[in-house]
Motif scaffolding. Sequence first.
Motif, mmCIF file in Angstrom:
data_model
loop_
_atom_site.group_PDB
_atom_site.id
_atom_site.type_symbol
_atom_site.label_atom_id
_atom_site.label_comp_id
_atom_site.label_asym_id
_atom_site.label_seq_id
_atom_site.Cartn_x
_atom_site.Cartn_y
_atom_site.Cartn_z
ATOM 1 N N HIS A 291 0.824 -1.215 0.000
ATOM 2 C CA HIS A 291 0.000 0.000 0.000
ATOM 3 C C HIS A 291 0.863 1.272 0.000
ATOM 4 C CE1 HIS A 291 -2.417 3.225 1.918
ATOM 5 N NE2 HIS A 291 -3.394 2.723 1.144
ATOM 6 N N THR A 295 0.901 3.915 -3.020
ATOM 7 C CA THR A 295 0.538 5.311 -2.748
ATOM 8 C C THR A 295 1.640 6.260 -3.213
ATOM 9 O OG1 THR A 295 -0.760 4.613 -0.815
ATOM 10 C CG2 THR A 295 -0.124 6.936 -0.960
ATOM 11 N N ARG A 296 2.869 5.865 -2.931
ATOM 12 C CA ARG A 296 4.001 6.695 -3.367
ATOM 13 C C ARG A 296 4.058 6.771 -4.886
ATOM 14 N NH1 ARG A 296 10.038 4.553 -2.409
ATOM 15 N NH2 ARG A 296 11.091 5.768 -4.032
#
Length: 490
Positions: A291, A295-296
Amino acid sequence: MGSERQLNSSAPRNLGVGAESAGDETFARLTATFADRATENAYQDFIINNKAIRESRLCQLLVGVYFLYGILDILTIKENLSLILTVRWLVITPVVFLCASASFFPALKKRFAYAHTFGVFIFAISIVWMISILPPNNSPPYIIGVLMVFIFASCNIIMPFLAASAVFVITAVIYSAMLLMVNDFSSTQVISGFFFMTSSVIVAIATNYRQETRSRLIWFRERQRELDAQHIRSLMIEATAADQSKINFLSILSHELKTPLHQIIGFTEIVVSQDRELPNCDRSSFLQEIHIAATRLLGQIGKMLRYADAVAGKLAYNADFYPIAEVVETAVGEACLKAEAAQVELVAKDVKAATINLDHVTTAYAVGLIIDNAIKASPAGSSVRLVGELSRDGAYELKVIDAGCGMSPAQIKKALAPFSQSFEAKTRPTEGIGLGLTLAQKVLGDQQISLSIDSTEGVGTSVTLNFPSDLVQSRIPSPGPSPGQSSNAA
């Protein structure tokens, strides 16, 4: 004149032969000057700085020749010789020598061409005066002296066309009036005098016109070539910078996007291949890593897409009056987790209140990018401070100050370039695709908000956002520190 085309003096329009063919169309025909005033002023500056001294020395040479013609007076004149020599050597020569030396006096240098023209007029009138006081049959043919002055001046001396034409015509009128008023001249002498003087004036005016337009055309072509060369060099620099930007982009992209993708793929393979054997705690940890990496990755791609939209002018700005404290609070709130992870304190208690006309979302996003950069540059245990206040001119300044490694002027320039960073890609201490400050500057600049950077290596960096006074509505009573304005990570 409707047929004349104005010359744009600030930027090149044509290259090579195109510039040369354009030159003839830039003149005001009646005055032999450039139709565009800025171009004419640039030409005059060039003449003053590069030709004035040479012109003065040439005119001084002409004064010397005029002085030596006194020998002809001594050899040929029998009546009024002393008067003529006195006027030639003691009056005319010193006066015209001063006119010829105008370029050597700073106060007169800008008007040197008019001073030289006046000197030529004094020469011509003095010769006409000599003719008038000498018996027609007992004097050398001084009209040749007038012709020599006209021809020499029109061919070799820089004289403003209108002023030179006035000198030639006035001299001809005075000479013609002298021929009619002095009874000693025969009708043949009067007719021949009119003929030679009229033809001399026509030749002198035409020659001066040609010289003035030719000098301007040569200067215009050379100047256009210089502008074209500068434009070509600028294009080459831009092309080189674009190539370097692409190289930087690919270099950063290969690291910043491949790294989270490898993490996602690696942890996913572990979870899928060993699903039944993994303890729940390990599975949760791996999923959390997936995750975080996703997200990055999404954030980096989103930043690139937003930059592309900003450059293409596709970003919409919904400006309204917002308290600057709300914008800062939004930006600080989004950066709190990063600050905590980096053990950096965010301090925004010194942001003075004011209402500013801006787009809340994009401005908070830009401030967040600046804060993010400051956090990355700050060592653990330090702080990033936000300081805002109204300036004396009614503008509002918001500063983001860190105590990081700082940057040199060259590194600042790199930091503001797209897909470039103040440190080389292989040695940079922080991650990122090199768009933070560039994107912030773009979205702020679209709202008339300027961004400037003041940095000292080894001391820290201060990024200043200047909101112009026409965007600032009023000061709001300070409500005190608001929630989220200070975050301290242990």
